[in-house]
Design an enzyme around this catalytic site. Structure first.
Site, PDB file in Angstrom:
ATOM      1  N   GLY A 264       0.794  -1.224   0.000  1.00 21.71           N
ATOM      2  CA  GLY A 264       0.000   0.000   0.000  1.00 21.71           C
ATOM      3  C   GLY A 264       0.826   1.273   0.000  1.00 21.71           C
ATOM      4  O   GLY A 264       2.015   1.275  -0.259  1.00 21.71           O
ATOM      5  N   ASN A 265       0.140   2.392   0.300  1.00 17.04           N
ATOM      6  CA  ASN A 265       0.731   3.726   0.218  1.00 17.04           C
ATOM      7  C   ASN A 265       1.324   3.904  -1.179  1.00 17.04           C
ATOM      8  O   ASN A 265       2.494   4.211  -1.357  1.00 17.04           O
ATOM      9  CB  ASN A 265       1.777   3.936   1.303  1.00 17.04           C
ATOM     10  CG  ASN A 265       2.144   5.395   1.490  1.00 17.04           C
ATOM     11  OD1 ASN A 265       3.284   5.744   1.718  1.00 17.04           O
ATOM     12  ND2 ASN A 265       1.154   6.275   1.409  1.00 17.04           N
TER      13      ASN A 265
ATOM     14  N   GLY B 138       8.728  -5.065  -8.645  1.00 20.44           N
ATOM     15  CA  GLY B 138       9.662  -4.026  -9.046  1.00 20.44           C
ATOM     16  C   GLY B 138      11.101  -4.438  -8.799  1.00 20.44           C
ATOM     17  O   GLY B 138      11.418  -5.093  -7.796  1.00 20.44           O
TER      18      GLY B 138
ATOM     19  N   HIS C 186       4.308   2.011  -8.239  1.00 18.85           N
ATOM     20  CA  HIS C 186       3.337   0.921  -8.115  1.00 18.85           C
ATOM     21  C   HIS C 186       2.379   0.897  -9.304  1.00 18.85           C
ATOM     22  O   HIS C 186       2.050  -0.166  -9.838  1.00 18.85           O
ATOM     23  CB  HIS C 186       2.515   1.085  -6.829  1.00 18.85           C
ATOM     24  CG  HIS C 186       3.294   0.931  -5.567  1.00 18.85           C
ATOM     25  ND1 HIS C 186       3.537   1.986  -4.722  1.00 18.85           N
ATOM     26  CD2 HIS C 186       3.868  -0.148  -4.992  1.00 18.85           C
ATOM     27  CE1 HIS C 186       4.229   1.563  -3.675  1.00 18.85           C
ATOM     28  NE2 HIS C 186       4.446   0.270  -3.812  1.00 18.85           N
TER      29      HIS C 186
ATOM     30  N   ASP D 221      13.380  -3.548  -5.381  1.00 17.90           N
ATOM     31  CA  ASP D 221      13.594  -4.564  -4.341  1.00 17.90           C
ATOM     32  C   ASP D 221      14.253  -5.777  -5.006  1.00 17.90           C
ATOM     33  O   ASP D 221      13.639  -6.830  -5.160  1.00 17.90           O
ATOM     34  CB  ASP D 221      12.280  -4.924  -3.677  1.00 17.90           C
ATOM     35  CG  ASP D 221      11.667  -3.752  -2.937  1.00 17.90           C
ATOM     36  OD1 ASP D 221      12.184  -3.396  -1.872  1.00 17.90           O
ATOM     37  OD2 ASP D 221      10.680  -3.183  -3.434  1.00 17.90           O
TER      38      ASP D 221
END
Length: 292
Positions: free
Chosen positions: A27-28, A159, A33, A162
């Site tokens: 989230g956030n 992604g 994203h 990471d």
């Protein structure tokens, strides 16, 4: 777009979907994203497994699922689980028109009883970020495997920011023979090169300006490698010292193999420079791929 909170409702919603593309998040959400979600739509529609379905049903048959779950078992006792921003309403607003399903379970829904760790990540999970966040990748691998089991996707997007997480997930999918194509998406960056991250909002104005130096440092290492540098430990030490001189608390700067993040021998042609360092109270990670 449907918002779903229970495992029962998720399974019912997805039961008849022929092709599912999945983006797991905590989230956030930011633009990085959203790029993953756009890629899920594109790659899910174009995979070999969907070609026959596309011929029968037309383009766009893929169902794009995004999970939003702040996973407690991947946060250490002194990390930011409690203060990590929960912005579900804003996240869902950003996903409208991009995702078909948002799965936002509670902790009790994902872990109805104390979670036993059945997933043992590969040895690389104890190096790099794993050395500074003990147990982190145990928690990541466990929740991702559970989500894969619930969503049953044919394709999953992660992604490359990471990088270590992506490598571990790929190895898990291979070792469990999961019928999932794991796709690594290029890191989304701000104009000055800073990798987009939800934690960037923790930076002060001065720290945000300085933060771009991390990506600049890794790119500089990459250019040195392309120019023929082979003394990896020297590059690592010099980059760490340059960061520390500017006030960074360096956890690691390392040159590794892209394939498995192992330590490369001289002559390795597919490398990645990875780093983690704290600027003030904010921990930042980044990487730069190098193909020689």
């Amino acid at each position: 777009m449907q918002r779903i909170h229970s495992v029962f409702d998720l399974r019912a919603r997805l039961a008849n979907e022929k092709t599912i593309a999945f983006v797991p998040t905590i989230g956030n959400l930011h633009e990085g994203h959203l790029e993953l979600v756009r890629m899920a739509r594109e790659r899910g529609t174009c995979t070999k497994d969907t070609q026959s379905a596309n011929q029968q049903a037309g383009c766009g048959v893929v169902c794009v699922v995004v999970s939003i779950f702040v996973n407690p078992i991947q946060f250490g006792p002194n990390e930011d689980f409690d203060k990590y921003p929960r912005t579900l309403e804003a996240d869902c607003a950003k996903l409208r028109g991009l995702a078909d399903v948002v799965f936002a379970p509670s902790v009790n829904e994902m872990y109805p009883e104390k979670q036993t760790i059945f997933v043992e990540p590969p040895p690389i999970a104890k190096e790099l970020c794993g050395a500074f966040r003990p147990g982190h990748f145990l928690g990541v691998a466990t929740v991702v495997l559970k989500l894969f089991n619930l969503v049953q996707p044919q394709i999953a997007i992660f992604g490359k920011k990471d990088y270590q997480q992506l490598a571990i997930i790929r190895q898990m999918v291979t070792q469990f023979n999961l019928p999932i194509e794991v796709v690594g998406a290029e890191t989304s960056r701000a104009a000055d090169g800073l990798a987009l991250s939800s934690r960037n909002q923790y930076l002060s104005a001065d720290e945000r300006t300085e933060a771009a130096f991390l990506s600049q440092t890794l790119r500089g290492m990459g250019e040195s490698l392309k120019s023929g540098a082979v003394e990896y430990t020297v590059l690592e030490r010099e980059a760490g010292a340059a960061l520390a001189k500017r006030g960074w608390q360096v956890e690691y700067v390392a040159v590794r193999k892209q394939a498995d993040l192992g330590v490369p021998a001289k002559g390795e042609r597919s490398l990645v420079v990875v780093a983690a360092a704290r600027l003030g109270k904010t921990r930042l990670i980044d990487n730069f791929e190098v193909c020689l």
